[in-house]
Every structure is written in structure tokens, then in C-alpha cells.
Design a protein around this motif. Structure first.
Motif, PDB file in Angstrom:
ATOM      1  N   ALA A  58      -6.522  -3.015  -0.888  1.00  0.00           N
ATOM      2  CA  ALA A  58      -6.201  -3.821  -2.071  1.00  0.00           C
ATOM      3  C   ALA A  58      -4.972  -3.244  -2.758  1.00  0.00           C
ATOM      4  O   ALA A  58      -5.057  -2.549  -3.771  1.00  0.00           O
ATOM      5  CB  ALA A  58      -7.393  -3.850  -3.022  1.00  0.00           C
ATOM      6  N   GLU A  59      -3.838  -3.509  -2.169  1.00  0.00           N
ATOM      7  CA  GLU A  59      -2.554  -3.031  -2.692  1.00  0.00           C
ATOM      8  C   GLU A  59      -1.595  -4.201  -2.753  1.00  0.00           C
ATOM      9  O   GLU A  59      -1.824  -5.242  -2.157  1.00  0.00           O
ATOM     10  CB  GLU A  59      -1.944  -1.974  -1.753  1.00  0.00           C
ATOM     11  N   VAL A  60      -0.515  -4.017  -3.500  1.00  0.00           N
ATOM     12  CA  VAL A  60       0.553  -5.011  -3.513  1.00  0.00           C
ATOM     13  C   VAL A  60       1.807  -4.302  -3.038  1.00  0.00           C
ATOM     14  O   VAL A  60       2.214  -3.312  -3.648  1.00  0.00           O
ATOM     15  CB  VAL A  60       0.759  -5.593  -4.933  1.00  0.00           C
ATOM     16  N   PRO A  61       2.423  -4.728  -1.950  1.00  0.00           N
ATOM     17  CA  PRO A  61       1.973  -5.775  -1.038  1.00  0.00           C
ATOM     18  C   PRO A  61       0.742  -5.323  -0.255  1.00  0.00           C
ATOM     19  O   PRO A  61       0.517  -4.121  -0.092  1.00  0.00           O
ATOM     20  CB  PRO A  61       3.176  -5.981  -0.110  1.00  0.00           C
ATOM     21  N   PRO A  62      -0.044  -6.298   0.223  1.00  0.00           N
ATOM     22  CA  PRO A  62      -1.269  -5.941   0.954  1.00  0.00           C
ATOM     23  C   PRO A  62      -0.955  -5.123   2.208  1.00  0.00           C
ATOM     24  O   PRO A  62       0.056  -5.350   2.869  1.00  0.00           O
ATOM     25  CB  PRO A  62      -1.879  -7.282   1.344  1.00  0.00           C
ATOM     26  N   ARG A  63      -1.805  -4.183   2.492  1.00  0.00           N
ATOM     27  CA  ARG A  63      -1.644  -3.351   3.681  1.00  0.00           C
ATOM     28  C   ARG A  63      -2.865  -3.567   4.561  1.00  0.00           C
ATOM     29  O   ARG A  63      -3.998  -3.539   4.090  1.00  0.00           O
ATOM     30  CB  ARG A  63      -1.525  -1.882   3.294  1.00  0.00           C
ATOM     31  N   VAL A  64      -2.620  -3.765   5.844  1.00  0.00           N
ATOM     32  CA  VAL A  64      -3.699  -3.967   6.809  1.00  0.00           C
ATOM     33  C   VAL A  64      -3.481  -2.999   7.963  1.00  0.00           C
ATOM     34  O   VAL A  64      -2.393  -2.932   8.522  1.00  0.00           O
ATOM     35  CB  VAL A  64      -3.725  -5.429   7.327  1.00  0.00           C
ATOM     36  N   ASP A  65      -4.516  -2.257   8.289  1.00  0.00           N
ATOM     37  CA  ASP A  65      -4.480  -1.339   9.426  1.00  0.00           C
ATOM     38  C   ASP A  65      -5.428  -1.835  10.505  1.00  0.00           C
ATOM     39  O   ASP A  65      -6.462  -2.440  10.202  1.00  0.00           O
ATOM     40  CB  ASP A  65      -4.946   0.071   9.022  1.00  0.00           C
ATOM     41  N   TYR A  66      -5.063  -1.555  11.742  1.00  0.00           N
ATOM     42  CA  TYR A  66      -5.911  -1.865  12.884  1.00  0.00           C
ATOM     43  C   TYR A  66      -6.143  -0.580  13.648  1.00  0.00           C
ATOM     44  O   TYR A  66      -5.231   0.226  13.826  1.00  0.00           O
ATOM     45  CB  TYR A  66      -5.243  -2.898  13.795  1.00  0.00           C
ATOM     46  N   GLU A  67      -7.378  -0.417  14.101  1.00  0.00           N
ATOM     47  CA  GLU A  67      -7.710   0.740  14.925  1.00  0.00           C
ATOM     48  C   GLU A  67      -8.840   0.357  15.871  1.00  0.00           C
ATOM     49  O   GLU A  67      -9.557  -0.616  15.645  1.00  0.00           O
ATOM     50  CB  GLU A  67      -8.105   1.942  14.072  1.00  0.00           C
ATOM     51  N   LEU A  68      -8.975   1.141  16.930  1.00  0.00           N
ATOM     52  CA  LEU A  68     -10.045   0.897  17.882  1.00  0.00           C
ATOM     53  C   LEU A  68     -11.374   1.337  17.290  1.00  0.00           C
ATOM     54  O   LEU A  68     -11.453   2.354  16.610  1.00  0.00           O
ATOM     55  CB  LEU A  68      -9.793   1.657  19.180  1.00  0.00           C
ATOM     56  N   THR A  69     -12.407   0.572  17.573  1.00  0.00           N
ATOM     57  CA  THR A  69     -13.767   0.986  17.234  1.00  0.00           C
ATOM     58  C   THR A  69     -14.221   1.971  18.302  1.00  0.00           C
ATOM     59  O   THR A  69     -13.504   2.227  19.285  1.00  0.00           O
ATOM     60  CB  THR A  69     -14.720  -0.229  17.224  1.00  0.00           C
ATOM     61  N   GLU A  70     -15.415   2.500  18.138  1.00  0.00           N
ATOM     62  CA  GLU A  70     -15.954   3.388  19.177  1.00  0.00           C
ATOM     63  C   GLU A  70     -16.057   2.639  20.507  1.00  0.00           C
ATOM     64  O   GLU A  70     -15.717   3.172  21.564  1.00  0.00           O
ATOM     65  CB  GLU A  70     -17.326   3.919  18.753  1.00  0.00           C
ATOM     66  N   LEU A  71     -16.489   1.396  20.432  1.00  0.00           N
ATOM     67  CA  LEU A  71     -16.574   0.570  21.639  1.00  0.00           C
ATOM     68  C   LEU A  71     -15.183   0.357  22.237  1.00  0.00           C
ATOM     69  O   LEU A  71     -14.996   0.420  23.449  1.00  0.00           O
ATOM     70  CB  LEU A  71     -17.225  -0.778  21.316  1.00  0.00           C
TER      71      LEU A  71
END
Length: 136
Positions: A72-85
Motif C-alpha cells: 500500500a504505497e504510492v505509486p503501488p508496488r507489486v512483488d512476485y516470488e515463487l511459492t514453496e511449490l
């Protein structure tokens, strides 16, 4: 979510339904190195459109392979990462990379031999008239 039961009874079909295609293995391989932001991921994968990256990430998220974190930031920040699976796919992705490198080297070596043969054939053909003139 895609159907995970294979029609043929082959587990490879299930694997491909989750992580197959042109872009998903590449996305997953880049995420092996840790969290990436959407833009960073897009820049590291040449040729993928933002729309395609979004669609592929959504499918991987739906399959519980990738985790998406929104800050919840301006500008919005989105991260992607691998799950354990998702991390459990590492041996598969590394094997695919290794196979691809070996195949490329083999193909490059064969192409180099072919190019050398063409150069030798051209050299022999171009010197043949000279030899014919010397004989005459």
C-alpha cells in the motif's frame, strides 16, 4: 484454473498444463533468483508484452506457483516470488536450461562445421579454373 487431470494419464501433461508454454518457464526461471517487481521482471524477459506477462503471472498465481504481494504505497508496488511449490520446480527449470545450453552448443558446432565445409567448397571451386588454366 486449468484442468489438472490429464486426458492421457501422463503426469507430464499435468506439469505442462501448469508451467508449460512459451513464457511461463522463462518467468519462473527469472524468479528462481528471488523476488522481482513487475517492471523488473518485464525488462529481464525480452519480447514479452505487459499484457502477456500479466496473464501468465495470474495463471501462475492461480496455480499457487507464484505469490503476488501488493504494498500500500504510492505509486503501488507489486512483488512476485515463487511459492514453496514454485521453488520445487527448480530442478526442472535448471534441467531445461542445461539441456538448452547443450543443444545450442551442439547446434552451433554443427553449424560451424557446415560453414567451414561451405568455405572449403567455395575455395576449391574458385581455384579449379586456375588449375585448369595452368594445365592448358
Amino acid at each position: 484454473m486449468k484442468r489438472l487431470n490429464s486426458k492421457s494419464g501422463c503426469a507430464v501433461e499435468v506439469t505442462l498444463s501448469v508451467m508449460g508454454g512459451t513464457w511461463k518457464p522463462i518467468i519462473l526461471f527469472h524468479l528462481l533468483h528471488g523476488k522481482k517487481r513487475f517492471g523488473e521482471l518485464g525488462r529481464s524477459i525480452g519480447g514479452i508484452t505487459q499484457r502477456m506477462l500479466t496473464l501468465q503471472l495470474r495463471e501462475l498465481e492461480e496455480a499457487a506457483i507464484v505469490q503476488r504481494t501488493v504494498y500500500a504505497e504510492v505509486p503501488p508496488r507489486v512483488d512476485y516470488e515463487l511459492t514453496e511449490l514454485g521453488r520445487s520446480l527448480q530442478p526442472v527449470l535448471i534441467a531445461m536450461r542445461n539441456w538448452g545450453q547443450g543443444y545450442s552448443q551442439r547446434f552451433d558446432a554443427a553449424e560451424s562445421l557446415h560453414d567451414d565445409a561451405e568455405v572449403n567448397a567455395e575455395t576449391t571451386a574458385s581455384s579449379a579454373p586456375d588449375i585448369a588454366q595452368k594445365v592448358a
